[in-house]
Design a protein around this motif. Structure first.
Motif, short mmCIF file in Angstrom:
data_model
loop_
_atom_site.label_atom_id
_atom_site.label_comp_id
_atom_site.label_asym_id
_atom_site.label_seq_id
_atom_site.Cartn_x
_atom_site.Cartn_y
_atom_site.Cartn_z
N ILE A 57 -1.14 25.54 43.73
CA ILE A 57 -1.67 26.47 44.75
C ILE A 57 -0.59 26.69 45.82
O ILE A 57 0.08 25.74 46.23
N VAL A 58 -0.44 27.94 46.25
CA VAL A 58 0.37 28.24 47.44
C VAL A 58 -0.59 28.75 48.51
O VAL A 58 -1.40 29.64 48.25
N LEU A 59 -0.54 28.12 49.71
CA LEU A 59 -1.38 28.55 50.83
C LEU A 59 -0.49 29.29 51.82
O LEU A 59 0.51 28.75 52.28
N ALA A 60 -0.82 30.54 52.10
CA ALA A 60 0.01 31.37 52.97
C ALA A 60 -0.88 32.12 53.96
O ALA A 60 -2.11 31.96 53.96
N GLY A 61 -0.25 32.93 54.80
CA GLY A 61 -0.99 33.75 55.75
C GLY A 61 -0.59 35.20 55.61
O GLY A 61 0.50 35.51 55.10
N ALA A 62 -1.43 36.08 56.09
CA ALA A 62 -1.15 37.52 56.00
C ALA A 62 -0.22 37.95 57.13
O ALA A 62 -0.10 37.27 58.16
N SER A 63 0.46 39.06 56.90
CA SER A 63 1.25 39.75 57.93
C SER A 63 2.33 38.88 58.56
O SER A 63 2.53 38.91 59.78
N GLY A 64 2.98 38.07 57.76
CA GLY A 64 4.15 37.33 58.25
C GLY A 64 3.84 36.18 59.18
O GLY A 64 4.73 35.68 59.90
N VAL A 65 2.57 35.78 59.22
CA VAL A 65 2.17 34.63 60.06
C VAL A 65 1.36 33.67 59.19
O VAL A 65 0.52 34.11 58.41
N PHE A 66 1.60 32.36 59.34
CA PHE A 66 0.77 31.42 58.58
C PHE A 66 -0.60 31.31 59.25
O PHE A 66 -1.59 31.84 58.75
N CYS A 67 -0.64 30.68 60.44
CA CYS A 67 -1.94 30.50 61.11
C CYS A 67 -1.73 30.04 62.55
O CYS A 67 -0.99 29.11 62.81
N ALA A 68 -2.42 30.71 63.48
CA ALA A 68 -2.29 30.39 64.91
C ALA A 68 -3.27 29.30 65.33
O ALA A 68 -3.46 29.09 66.53
N GLY A 69 -3.91 28.63 64.37
CA GLY A 69 -4.79 27.52 64.71
C GLY A 69 -6.24 27.91 64.71
O GLY A 69 -6.62 28.98 64.22
#
Ligand SMILES: CCCCCCCCCCCCC/C=C/C(=O)SCCNC(=O)CCNC(=O)[C@H](O)C(C)(C)COP(=O)(O)OP(=O)(O)OC[C@H]1O[C@@H](n2cnc3c(N)ncnc32)[C@H](O)[C@@H]1OP(=O)(O)O
Length: 265
Positions: A57-69
């Motif tokens: 599994i690869v966990l990523a974020g949309a729009s060039g951001v992983f996650c702001a918390g």
């Protein structure tokens, strides 16, 4: 659609062969974590757990951001949740489910991994991070503390002096600094993060799924017990792997000078 409504596509899934890519998809809130995201991640993980065609599994974020918390606007919901005090971590068991997932999980960290976002990274097996990304646990700047395992996993990753400096200051580090600290698996150019994470996942997927799961399981034991107990855990898993169809296939393929065809049994 505005995902603030908690619409179901707050986590999108795509496939690259044996690799499943999960993307947190709330770009309007820098992929902040709310109940809908947690529910979607839990649902996707439950499906992927039993899908034998998925090996990593690869966990990523949309729009060039992983996650702001965590979604700061969801704090009232957290306060009102009667189970928060009884839960091992806010957000339920997702963190432990991720860390103990029977298949490798690789975080592809672009842009930002803050608070609960960095806690997701720390719960994954390893991470590929962009050199210009910013990572940290700024919770103390909001009057809270990490609630997704960050206090425990950061100190195990970095050791007390470095972990305490980041935890108590809320300072952010770049992807390059994070790699130097040992907070992430590998730092790459910002525009290569997801592809490099997928490439690592594909290399792992070519290996025996059973041996990969047994190696991860044994290695995780090192985080919780004595080295003697960990060595016993490793020995049990080694003996199990040696008796597997995959170990016979690996041996036969080596002798025949061909690529192995692992089944995970
Ligand atoms: C009831 C059941 C519960 C289920 C589970 C719920 C979730 C539980 C999770 C528990 C996790 C454990 C504890 C973890 C705690 C935390 O993570 S605390 C939060 C830590 N993060 C932060 O402090 C980061 C805050 N954000 C920022 O510093 C900046 O926004 C940024 C990320 C650096 C981006 O800055 P910039 O590019 O300048 O854009 P902005 O204009 O600031 O933001 C764009 C829009 O995104 C919104 N947003 C950003 N971060 C968050 C966030 N964390 N929560 C909610 N919303 C966020 C921001 O408000 C902007 O929105 P608009 O104003 O509407 O445009």
């Amino acid at each position: 659609m505005n995902n603030r409504s908690g619409h179901d596509d707050v986590v999108r899934s795509e496939r690259r062969g044996a690799v499943a890519i999960l993307r947190i998809n709330r770009p309007e809130a820098r992929n902040a974590l709310n109940a809908a995201v947690f529910a979607a991640l839990n649902r996707h993980l439950a499906e992927l757990r039993t899908d034998d065609s998925v090996r990593a599994i690869v966990l990523a974020g949309a729009s060039g951001v992983f996650c702001a918390g965590a979604d700061i606007t969801a704090f009232d919901a957290l306060r009102a949740d009667p189970l928060i005090g009884q839960r091992r971590a806010s957000g339920g068991t997702l963190w432990a489910d991720l860390e103990n997932f029977p298949k490798p999980v690789i975080a592809a960290v672009e842009g930002l991994a803050l608070g609960g976002g960095l806690e997701l990274v720390l719960a994954c097996d390893t991470s590929i991070v962009g050199q210009g990304a910013r990572l940290g646990l700024p919770e103390v700047k909001l009057g809270v503390i990490p609630g997704g395992g960050g206090t425990q996993r950061l100190i195990r990753a970095l050791g007390k002096p470095r972990a305490m400096a980041l935890l108590l200051s809320g300072d952010l580090v770049t992807g390059t600094e994070a790699a130097t600290l040992g907070l992430v698996g590998k730092v790459v150019d910002d525009d290569e993060v997801v592809e490099q994470a997928i490439a690592l996942a594909q290399r792992i997927s070519a290996n025996s799924p059973l041996a990969v799961a047994l190696a991860k399981d044994a290695a995780l034991a090192a985080q919780t017990g004595s080295i003697a107990a960990g060595l016993e855990h490793e020995k049990r898993n080694f003996v199990y792997s040696l008796a597997s169809d995959d170990s016979h296939e690996g041996q036969a393929a080596f002798v025949a000078k061909r690529s192995p065809n692992f089944t995970g049994r």
